[in-house]
Design an enzyme around this catalytic site. Structure first.
Site, PDB file in Angstrom:
ATOM      1  N   GLY A  59      45.719  39.350  48.556  1.00 44.16           N
ATOM      2  CA  GLY A  59      46.834  39.731  49.427  1.00 44.16           C
ATOM      3  C   GLY A  59      47.449  41.038  48.990  1.00 44.16           C
ATOM      4  O   GLY A  59      46.879  41.772  48.183  1.00 44.16           O
ATOM      5  N   ASN A  60      48.615  41.347  49.552  1.00 49.71           N
ATOM      6  CA  ASN A  60      49.315  42.570  49.164  1.00 49.71           C
ATOM      7  C   ASN A  60      50.816  42.318  49.218  1.00 49.71           C
ATOM      8  O   ASN A  60      51.257  41.239  49.621  1.00 49.71           O
ATOM      9  CB  ASN A  60      48.891  43.736  50.067  1.00 49.71           C
ATOM     10  CG  ASN A  60      49.205  43.444  51.516  1.00 49.71           C
ATOM     11  OD1 ASN A  60      50.361  43.387  51.918  1.00 49.71           O
ATOM     12  ND2 ASN A  60      48.159  43.224  52.312  1.00 49.71           N
ATOM     13  N   ARG A  61      51.611  43.312  48.838  1.00 48.50           N
ATOM     14  CA  ARG A  61      53.043  43.086  48.659  1.00 48.50           C
ATOM     15  C   ARG A  61      53.874  43.322  49.912  1.00 48.50           C
ATOM     16  O   ARG A  61      55.101  43.305  49.844  1.00 48.50           O
ATOM     17  CB  ARG A  61      53.555  43.976  47.524  1.00 48.50           C
ATOM     18  CG  ARG A  61      53.100  43.475  46.161  1.00 48.50           C
ATOM     19  CD  ARG A  61      53.597  44.379  45.051  1.00 48.50           C
ATOM     20  NE  ARG A  61      55.009  44.679  45.194  1.00 48.50           N
ATOM     21  CZ  ARG A  61      55.615  45.680  44.583  1.00 48.50           C
ATOM     22  NH1 ARG A  61      54.935  46.481  43.793  1.00 48.50           N
ATOM     23  NH2 ARG A  61      56.899  45.902  44.772  1.00 48.50           N
ATOM     24  N   SER A  62      53.246  43.555  51.060  1.00 47.42           N
ATOM     25  CA  SER A  62      54.050  43.845  52.251  1.00 47.42           C
ATOM     26  C   SER A  62      54.880  42.616  52.655  1.00 47.42           C
ATOM     27  O   SER A  62      54.348  41.522  52.844  1.00 47.42           O
ATOM     28  CB  SER A  62      53.123  44.241  53.402  1.00 47.42           C
ATOM     29  OG  SER A  62      53.899  44.439  54.555  1.00 47.42           O
TER      30      SER A  62
END
Ligand code: CTP
Length: 404
Positions: A201-204
């Site tokens: 995933g990512n931090r958005s």
């Protein structure tokens, strides 16, 4: 915008604390004007800390700057929440025996009341006549809602939730320049499953995309919001009758939802952080250390959603005049390098505008503020914005309007 929030003496004043937070978070300059009675429910330090302005109920403070009329004259909007039956009667009669009364008489800005009282008081002929008079004078109302009231009664008289007041307030001050315009907006970050318990995933957080959806809806737009893994409290800020939310998880799901929404969209905004790669295979059992399979992960590339939407537009599979906006989070500390990368990325993806921001541990993700530069189709920076994400959203939509 300069917003005055009048608070009168009802228990719903505790909800107005959240209202003031939402308005300041959205970038507005808020001055709180409580009545003496309101201060019995929530005190001056709370209002001063939240609004960062001095708070008084009296017309005799700050006389040098004629505060008793200046607040009303300088306001872009006056909200009274909660508005009690007594205050509604006073406003109708034009009584100005405190700072809120003088402010309301001195203002030419829109006025929004969020009534809160017992159901009997709301239904009383005197209150109903006052409401009719105020409506005829152009005063706006939001609520009251039907529900449980203080003391265990229920019926009409409950103050609506702060988010609903914000929505009504922003609709009053937002330019109605997107009426009937259809927007497809993606927000959040995709998650690519590895096994039933893990993902890439990512931090958005989705906040910038949500702010875009909320601002577009306030301006009259009809929004399809494709939301990838956005937490409930962030998503709550997009609650609006003109925003339809489609929840997605992976890049492939986001691609399907955005491709569908884009076929009828006048404006497409890809604010989501989409994974460029996904695991080549997804295990249906949790991978274990015993198996030793987590040291190497084979990845395959995901389709570039926004580039495909731009290509579909070229192929004629989009409404005439569709505008496409992409985002780029860049980590280079050099503004020149970020702009260069943004120019190349805009050309590569075939979009009209590309909003680029600096993303690192301190900036960009998981924050309420953002700083962006918007690169246009000549490669030049056509606009820039810094501040709360709602303010940045406003500038992005203004820029979209200017190129359409
Ligand atoms: N994007 C997309 N589909 C993908 C990846 C990204 O539509 N598979 C969109 C994003 O929503 C964003 C824009 O493309 O609007 C820029 O994303 P970014 O990851 O910065 O672009 P990349 O082409 O992946 O470039 P980089 O090599 O810098 O990661």
């Amino acid at each position: 915008m300069n917003i005055v929030v009048g608070v009168t003496g009802g228990i719903a004043a505790y909800k107005t604390v959240h209202l003031v937070r939402l308005l300041t978070k959205a970038g507005h300059d808020v001055t709180v004007v409580p009545t003496e009675d309101a201060l019995r429910f929530v005190g001056t330090p709370t209002w001063e800390a939240l609004s960062r302005h001095p708070v008084t109920t009296s017309v005799h403070d700050d006389v040098a700057r004629v505060r008793h009329v200046a607040l009303g004259q300088n306001a872009d909007l006056v909200i009274v929440a909660p508005a009690t039956a007594n205050t509604i009667a006073k406003i109708t009669a034009g009584i100005a025996d405190d700072l809120l009364g003088t402010t309301l008489l001195a203002t030419e800005a829109p006025v929004l009341l969020a009534p809160a009282m017992h159901a009997e008081m709301w239904r009383n002929a005197a209150t109903q006549a006052n409401i009719a008079t105020l409506r005829a004078r152009g005063v706006h109302l939001v609520g009251p809602a039907d529900g449980e009231l203080a003391g265990g009664d229920s019926g009409p008289g409950r103050m609506v939730e702060p988010e609903e007041i914000v929505e009504a307030a922003l609709a009053l001050i937002a330019p109605q320049d997107l009426v009937g315009v259809r927007l497809a907006i993606s927000a959040g970050g995709t998650r690519e499953p590895i096994d039933p318990v893990r993902f890439l995933g990512n931090r958005s957080s989705g906040r910038q995309g949500i702010a875009l959806a909320a601002d577009a809806a306030a301006r009259g737009g009809l929004v399809t919001l494709v939301a990838a893994n956005i937490s409930g409290d962030v998503l709550a800020e997009s609650r609006h009758p003109s925003i339809r939310v489609i929840a997605v998880g992976t890049a492939a799901e986001l691609a399907t939802a955005m491709t569908d929404a884009a076929t009828t969209a006048d404006i497409v905004i890809m604010a989501a952080a989409v994974a460029d790669y996904r695991p080549a295979s997804v295990s249906d059992q949790k991978l274990t250390k015993e198996q030793g399979v987590l040291t190497h992960l084979e990845l395959v590339e995901n389709d570039d959603v926004v580039a495909a939407l731009a290509a579909a537009r070229v192929a004629g599979a989009a409404p005439e005049g569709q505008t496409i906006v992409a985002f780029a989070a860049e980590t280079s500390e050099s503004a020149d390098e970020r702009r260069d990368r943004a120019r190349r990325k805009r050309g590569r993806k075939g979009v009209d505008l590309l909003a680029v921001n600096l993303a690192n541990a301190e900036q960009g993700f998981e924050r309420h503020d953002n700083t962006v530069e918007i690169v246009g189709d000549g490669g030049e920076v056509v606009a820039s914005a810094a501040g709360p994400k709602r303010e940045v959203a406003r500038v992005i939509l203004d820029t979209v309007r200017s190129v359409r």
